[in-house]
Design an enzyme around this catalytic site. Structure first.
Site, short mmCIF file in Angstrom:
data_model
loop_
_atom_site.label_atom_id
_atom_site.label_comp_id
_atom_site.label_asym_id
_atom_site.label_seq_id
_atom_site.Cartn_x
_atom_site.Cartn_y
_atom_site.Cartn_z
N PHE A 1 46.14 42.34 40.08
CA PHE A 1 47.11 43.06 39.25
C PHE A 1 47.45 44.43 39.82
CE2 PHE A 1 45.23 46.65 36.98
CZ PHE A 1 43.90 46.53 37.32
N LYS A 2 46.65 44.95 40.73
CA LYS A 2 46.90 46.30 41.22
C LYS A 2 48.19 46.41 42.03
CE LYS A 2 42.24 48.11 41.05
NZ LYS A 2 41.47 46.94 40.56
#
Ligand SMILES: *Cc1c(COP(=O)(O)O)cnc(C)c1O
Length: 431
Positions: free
Chosen positions: A106-107
């Site tokens: 998700f980063k």
């Protein structure tokens, strides 16, 4: 929008300056001076909007004065150019898959948004900016990929030798161009300590423009709100969702709470932690006691003093009862994590990664006590990033997505270094 320092000893700054500085001179985290309210109509009709429209609507007040509409639209559309599907695991639990970006975690969203902002703010400057970042695994890859080829920015990533997975290591050591990976003979805590020392070092700061790319940076933190709107966009009338977030530095869940305060309807938040249980302990006892991190199989959450938790306290004006009403936090052991990974795979043919499994366990337990509610867990990484754990537990190989298959053919390039700040300093000064 201006941003004040949570230590309240430094002046307020614009979004641009907060992004360039990362942290305020008084070492406080930057925090928006007011929290915008989204219109009722926007929320009601959210499923009719595109991802790009949602991104612009949510981010616009936060960047006002620093990015005009055209620039924001470009940055948002480059940031969210992949899918964020909400997948049903069983009757009560859905998984918001945040791992379809280029580095499979998700980063990517925060790193892509921040890199483009920094590239834009740097456009007319002569001197290069050096982004210095320590990673326990996923941050490095996302930052490397996000900043690859961004003009005027060099990226230096410190990672602990032998302590990241193969895919993670290849993601941060194969970019080339403006990205350099320093392989440190030490732990993640050592890497982080070296980076911290660099930011405080006079000689380095006189010679280089140093900035960080971790989740305390507002340009990385704020766009994470979008996940929660994308979840709502795909949510069909099961009442308000309970949202469970696997948490380490608490940036992601903090962005979710911020979205909620701006008008996003959410029943309750759960911060799911591994054995690093500072926040669950705090919610139980009222006593915030940082401790050294312990290694677990969900290593991106091995954090002993979550840097964004102070922002959550600020969102609730430091009122513990109000915080506890909206947010719970639980700790899940490695044993339980493996058992859940195996159970969910067998029962529902859904492969969680260890971080998602921690969240599943916490959410499932909560829903047993609130059995007319429905939940969403944020699946923060693709299981292929943790093949050793996942394959041992499920007994079957993880299907390798295209982006990872391509990586496995590349050759790692890193510079070995001891966990000694003086070595880092000398290298940075001579680079
Ligand atoms: C970084 C990370 C987390 C923790 O997110 P925070 O915002 O630091 O709480 C959880 N899962 C994965 C896979 C991560 O990479």
């Amino acid at each position: 929008m201006n941003y004040y320092s949570l230590n309240r000893q430094s002046p307020s700054v614009t979004f641009e300056e907060a992004t360039i500085r990362g942290q305020a001179p008084d070492k406080g985290l930057y925090f928006p001076e007011r929290i915008p309210t989204l219109s009722h109509n926007f929320i009601k009709n959210i499923s009719r909007h595109t991802k790009e429209e949602i991104g612009v609507e949510v981010m616009k007040p936060y960047v006002a004065g620093s990015l005009d509409d055209n620039e924001l639209e470009r940055i948002v559309s480059e940031t969210v150019s992949f899918d964020f599907p909400l997948v049903k695991i069983n009757d009560n639990i859905y998984s918001l898959e945040l791992f379809h970006g280029p580095t499979l975690a998700f980063k990517d969203v925060g790193a892509r948004f921040m890199s483009r902002c920094l590239g834009f703010f740097n456009r007319n400057k002569d001197q290069k900016t050096t982004v210095l970042v320590a990673t326990s695994g996923d941050t490095g890859g996302a930052v490397a990929n996000g900043f690859l080829g961004v003009e005027g920015v060099d990226v230096v990533i410190l990672y602990p030798s032998g302590k990241v997975s193969t895919v993670q290591e290849l993601q941060l050591t194969t970019c080339g161009q403006n990205i350099t990976a320093l392989e440190i003979n030490g732990t993640f805590d050592d890497c982080q300590a070296m980076v911290k020392q660099a930011f405080a070092d006079k000689d380095l700061n006189n010679t280089l423009i140093l900035t960080s790319a971790n989740s305390i940076n507002v340009a990385r933190w704020l766009p994470q709100q979008l996940y929660y709107f994308f979840a709502l966009q795909q949510w069909h009338d099961n009442g308000l969702p309970v949202i469970c977030v696997p948490s380490g530095n608490f940036g992601n869940i903090c962005a979710g709470i911020l979205a909620h305060i701006s008008g996003l309807p959410v029943q309750h938040f759960i911060a799911a932690c591994n054995a690093n249980d500072v926040v669950p302990q705090f919610l139980q006892t009222g006593n915030y006691q940082p401790k050294p991190s312990v290694a677990t199989i969900s290593n991106a959450m091995d954090v002993g003093n979550p840097s964004n938790f102070i922002r959550i306290l600020e969102l609730f004006q430091h009122q513990l009862p109000q915080l506890k009403e909206k947010v719970s936090s639980v700790t899940v052991s490695d044993e339980e994590t493996k058992r859940i990974l195996s159970d969910v795979y067998k029962k529902y043919q859904y492969t969680l990664d260890p971080h998602g499994a921690v969240a599943y366990k916490a959410l499932n337990e909560y829903l047993q006590e609130h059995n007319d509610w429905y939940g969403i867990l944020l699946e923060t990484a693709h299981p292929v990033k943790f093949p050793d754990v996942v394959e041992a537990v499920t007994g079957s190989p993880v299907a390798v997505p295209e982006s990872a298959a391509h990586l496995l053919k590349l050759e790692k390039k890193s510079i070995r270094m001891n966990a000694d700040f003086n070595d880092l300093k000398e290298w940075l000064l001579n680079k």
